[in-house]
Motif scaffolding. Structure first.
Motif, PDB file in Angstrom:
ATOM      1  N   SER A 148      37.659  32.983   6.909  1.00 21.31           N
ATOM      2  CA  SER A 148      37.113  34.295   7.255  1.00 21.31           C
ATOM      3  C   SER A 148      38.212  35.360   7.225  1.00 21.31           C
ATOM      4  N   PRO A 149      37.859  36.616   7.009  1.00 23.61           N
ATOM      5  CA  PRO A 149      38.864  37.692   6.960  1.00 23.61           C
ATOM      6  C   PRO A 149      39.721  37.762   8.229  1.00 23.61           C
ATOM      7  N   ARG A 150      39.135  37.484   9.392  1.00 28.38           N
ATOM      8  CA  ARG A 150      39.902  37.564  10.632  1.00 28.38           C
ATOM      9  C   ARG A 150      40.974  36.480  10.689  1.00 28.38           C
ATOM     10  N   VAL A 151      40.618  35.282  10.225  1.00 28.02           N
ATOM     11  CA  VAL A 151      41.609  34.204  10.178  1.00 28.02           C
ATOM     12  C   VAL A 151      42.683  34.532   9.146  1.00 28.02           C
ATOM     13  N   GLN A 152      42.298  35.098   8.023  1.00 33.30           N
ATOM     14  CA  GLN A 152      43.279  35.494   7.010  1.00 33.30           C
ATOM     15  C   GLN A 152      44.240  36.543   7.565  1.00 33.30           C
ATOM     16  N   GLN A 153      43.718  37.427   8.377  1.00 31.71           N
ATOM     17  CA  GLN A 153      44.567  38.458   8.976  1.00 31.71           C
ATOM     18  C   GLN A 153      45.595  37.827   9.917  1.00 31.71           C
ATOM     19  N   LEU A 154      45.139  36.860  10.721  1.00 30.31           N
ATOM     20  CA  LEU A 154      46.066  36.164  11.612  1.00 30.31           C
ATOM     21  C   LEU A 154      47.109  35.391  10.807  1.00 30.31           C
ATOM     22  N   LEU A 155      46.681  34.754   9.730  1.00 25.83           N
ATOM     23  CA  LEU A 155      47.606  33.997   8.888  1.00 25.83           C
ATOM     24  C   LEU A 155      48.684  34.902   8.307  1.00 25.83           C
ATOM     25  N   LYS A 156      48.295  36.097   7.923  1.00 29.32           N
ATOM     26  CA  LYS A 156      49.259  37.054   7.380  1.00 29.32           C
ATOM     27  C   LYS A 156      50.243  37.511   8.451  1.00 29.32           C
ATOM     28  N   CYS A 157      49.728  37.765   9.663  1.00 27.64           N
ATOM     29  CA  CYS A 157      50.601  38.223  10.751  1.00 27.64           C
ATOM     30  C   CYS A 157      51.557  37.127  11.205  1.00 27.64           C
ATOM     31  N   ALA A 158      51.152  35.852  11.052  1.00 24.56           N
ATOM     32  CA  ALA A 158      51.973  34.739  11.533  1.00 24.56           C
ATOM     33  C   ALA A 158      52.813  34.113  10.429  1.00 24.56           C
ATOM     34  N   ALA A 159      52.922  34.786   9.286  1.00 24.63           N
ATOM     35  CA  ALA A 159      53.610  34.190   8.140  1.00 24.63           C
ATOM     36  C   ALA A 159      55.102  34.001   8.368  1.00 24.63           C
TER      37      ALA A 159
ATOM     38  N   ALA B 190      49.491  27.659  16.625  1.00 22.51           N
ATOM     39  CA  ALA B 190      49.558  27.910  18.068  1.00 22.51           C
ATOM     40  C   ALA B 190      48.521  28.947  18.479  1.00 22.51           C
ATOM     41  N   ALA B 191      48.389  30.025  17.696  1.00 23.43           N
ATOM     42  CA  ALA B 191      47.412  31.064  18.020  1.00 23.43           C
ATOM     43  C   ALA B 191      45.989  30.550  17.858  1.00 23.43           C
ATOM     44  N   VAL B 192      45.756  29.741  16.835  1.00 24.59           N
ATOM     45  CA  VAL B 192      44.417  29.186  16.618  1.00 24.59           C
ATOM     46  C   VAL B 192      44.042  28.244  17.759  1.00 24.59           C
ATOM     47  N   ALA B 193      44.993  27.420  18.205  1.00 24.87           N
ATOM     48  CA  ALA B 193      44.715  26.501  19.312  1.00 24.87           C
ATOM     49  C   ALA B 193      44.489  27.258  20.612  1.00 24.87           C
ATOM     50  N   ARG B 194      45.244  28.328  20.833  1.00 20.22           N
ATOM     51  CA  ARG B 194      45.123  29.086  22.082  1.00 20.22           C
ATOM     52  C   ARG B 194      43.735  29.721  22.213  1.00 20.22           C
TER      53      ARG B 194
END
Length: 677
Positions: free
Chosen positions: A284-295, A303-307
């Motif tokens: 999803s776009p929101r997960v992609q956004q998090l992936l980009k921020c956590a690169a 860690a963010a996904v588990a939290r």
């Protein structure tokens, strides 16, 4: 169109499709003098598209009256055998037993059978395609393909030769083929079977149910829906082509069988193929956004996904190690390209089982297939007598087999008796279950022992507040496992402890969260920068499972070095032998963490997380070793903001160095293949 023109079209199709050549090849073994039967079976591959292109009338005939079309093909095959002199053993057309094998069916609703709504019709039924899950099957037994009958009147010409032949028809019972009350069509005298010419084949019965029936076993069914299984008859080469717990697409011919005082509905299978529901998962776009921020860090995204996992059930910051472990198990439970199954079993040690049980149930909803086992139900298999006249044992799938390719949630182990735990332990160690079939009870001369593969990940939890009476808990770091025996715990891959060290602050946070959710469900009052829906997590898990990952050399060296060092250190100080299963667990955890990061190469940082989880797990079982790490090593600090994430990464870097020093100390020579950072 006349019958002659239809036969000409059949001959043209057999010639163009290579059917005549295959017929000639099938006839060569029949010239063996040792082989004498009344009926000889030939499988003819039928492509409806090619058939309609040659002759639309013939194509329509095959698709709407397959039994009548079989007689047509039988006549043409007999003429070809006699004209080409392929074998002398076939004297009459009735000796040719033709089975039409459909390559596919037209993609129209009329040829689809939804197992949620079987048809309510009477009369000849067209071939249909269906998809479903195998929930039960019998062993392979024999049936009569064909039999030769002779007239008892010696003066009748039918007292010799092959004038009276009976062959099996789809849906027919054994008594329709072999009986003692048949009469001669010429003199009306009684017919008697020539037993030495009876042709036997293999038969197997399979129960197929709609895959949505598994939603009931997850505990998430909405509405009152009843799922009814359909009985498939597999014959000859199709026997043993299906396995319990797997999904298949089947082409078959429905049949109505009159068994007084009722009518049974079944399907004669014609073609069987493994099947998986079509899905094109995307992040999803929101997960992609998090992936980009956590690169910037290989540790930040998981860690963010588990939290944010299960925010409706627990506030952010609690049960992070458990949440990450559940996600790792979800993405690692899969079948690879070589059909090798990979799993990751989890045992959770907790003093308050309610929240953990809810988190596991939520995780179960994200799996492609999940079954919540009830202690009162069958875990693996149960037997019953077949109700369709075969007289053999019907093997029904239990929760673990129904969860094939997914997750089987055991729940609280305190609900299980010792013999059940011993059985589960045996399956955890061998990944197979033995089924004993008593011969006398099911009409066989001898008992039989079958072995079925168990391909699912197990999730269980044990209540540490229930004392087990273990005497070795004085060792630093070991945990009270409650009702779970030590050998049972050892059989699990990963052991995670929750709630023992969080104190009153966590209890207060959970209480506030529960009250807030009760008053305003779905609204998260705790600070969380990232929130994902259930669908976001489902898509993420599906994408991660589809990734093919390679083990990097740095990760492989770290895992190998830790395994050798841990084995030597614990053997010297504790007398504990670390089994080879530990290195499999390490590799599985590292690959799962890599997939959860949406990468295809396992890095050294993935191996560090695997080592920390594995070391915590071994410590809970056997006590602390020379590698001193915090109890919650993967989440050693709070992560309420970006500073918390950076602080966690600094601690993980330090733990990484501790692991390297541990390897250099207890695995001499490690410095030749690990470069100190």
């Amino acid at each position: 169109m006349t019958d002659l023109s239809l036969k000409e079209s059949v001959l043209v199709y057999l010639d163009r499709s290579g059917g005549l050549q295959r017929l000639a090849g099938d006839c060569k073994p029949l010239n063996d003098p040792q082989q004498n039967e009344a009926v000889y079976r030939f499988r003819i591959s039928v492509n409806p598209s090619d058939l309609i292109e040659i002759d639309p009338v013939l194509g329509d005939y095959v698709l709407h009256d397959p039994l009548g079309a079989t007689v047509l093909f039988q006549s043409v095959c007999f003429l070809a055998i006699k004209t080409l002199s392929l074998t002398e053993k076939i004297q009459t057309a009735s000796q040719v037993n033709v089975s039409l094998n459909f390559t596919h069916l037209p993609p129209f609703p009329e040829y689809k059978l939804d197992l949620c709504s079987p048809p309510r019709v009477f009369g000849p039924l067209r071939p249909v395609s269906m998809e479903g899950l195998v929930t039960a099957m019998t062993r392979t037994t024999k049936y009569t393909q064909g039999a030769r009958f002779l007239c008892t009147n010696d003066a009748c010409p039918c007292s010799t030769g092959f004038n009276h032949i009976r062959v099996h028809a789809p849906g027919a019972t054994e008594s329709a083929t072999v009986r003692n009350d048949f009469a001669c069509t010429i003199c009306s005298s009684q017919l008697k079977e020539d037993v030495k010419f009876r042709a036997l084949g293999d038969k197997q019965l399979v129960e197929l149910v709609h895959v949505q029936a598994l939603d009931v076993l997850r505990g998430h069914q909405h509405g009152s829906v009843r799922y009814q299984s359909v009985t498939l008859f597999l014959r000859d080469e199709l026997c043993d082509s299906m396995r319990i717990g797997r999904l298949y697409r089947v082409i078959g011919v429905p049949a109505l069988v009159h068994r007084w005082p009722g009518v049974t509905w079944s399907v004669e299978a014609n073609r069987v193929q493994p099947w998986e529901p079509k899905c094109c998962p995307k992040v999803s776009p929101r997960v992609q956004q998090l992936l980009k921020c956590a690169a910037s860090s290989p540790w930040r995204f998981p860690a963010a996904v588990a939290r944010c996992f299960g925010l409706d059930l627990a506030p952010p910051g609690l049960y992070n190690t458990l949440k990450l472990s559940l996600l790792l198990s979800l993405v690692q439970t899969r079948t690879d390209a070589n059909d090798a199954f990979q799993s990751l079993d989890i045992l959770v040690v907790v003093s308050d089982t309610l929240i953990v049980d809810r988190l596991m149930t939520y995780g179960l909803s994200l799996a492609s297939r999940g079954v919540r086992h009830q202690a009162s139900e069958e875990m693996f298999t149960c037997l019953s007598r077949d109700e369709h006249g075969a007289g053999t044992a019907n093997i029904h799938a239990g929760s673990a087999l129904l969860a094939t390719g997914g997750i089987c949630m055991l729940g609280d182990l305190g609900c299980y008796k010792k013999d059940k735990l011993d059985h589960i332990q045996s399956v955890l160690e061998s990944h197979s279950v033995s089924v004993f079939i008593p011969g006398k009870k099911y009409g066989e001369d001898a008992d039989q022992q079958l072995s079925l593969p168990v391909q699912c990940s197990f999730w269980g939890l044990t209540d540490s507040s229930q004392r087990s009476g273990r005497t070795d808990l004085a060792v630093l770091g070991t945990a009270e496992m409650g009702p779970a025996p030590a050998q049972f715990v050892e059989a699990f891959g990963l052991v995670v402890q929750c709630g023992e060290r969080v104190g009153q602050q966590a209890v207060h946070a959970q209480s506030v969260h529960t009250l807030q959710q009760a008053m305003q469900p779905g609204i998260h009052h705790s600070p969380s920068y990232w929130e994902f829906s259930n669908e976001d997590y489902k898509e993420l898990v599906a994408v991660c499972q589809s990734l093919q990952v390679d083990l990097g050399p740095e990760a492989e060296k770290l895992i190998h070095g830790y395994y050798m060092a841990s084995r030597r250190a614990r053997t010297q100080s504790q007398g504990v032998k670390i089994s080879l299963a530990s290195i499999k667990l390490l590799l599985s955890l590292a690959e799962a963490h890599c997939r959860l990061c949406l990468r295809t190469r396992v890095l050294e940082e993935d191996a560090v997380v695997a080592v920390l989880l594995c070391e915590n797990s071994v410590t809970l079982k056997h006590g602390a070793s020379a590698l001193v790490i915090p109890p919650d090593a993967v989440f050693p600090c709070d992560m309420t903001d970006a500073d918390g994430l950076r602080r966690r990464e600094m601690i993980l870097d330090e733990l990484h160095q501790n692991i390297l020093r541990f390897i250099y100390t207890y695995a001499p020579g490690a410095d030749t293949y690990i470069t100190e950072e």
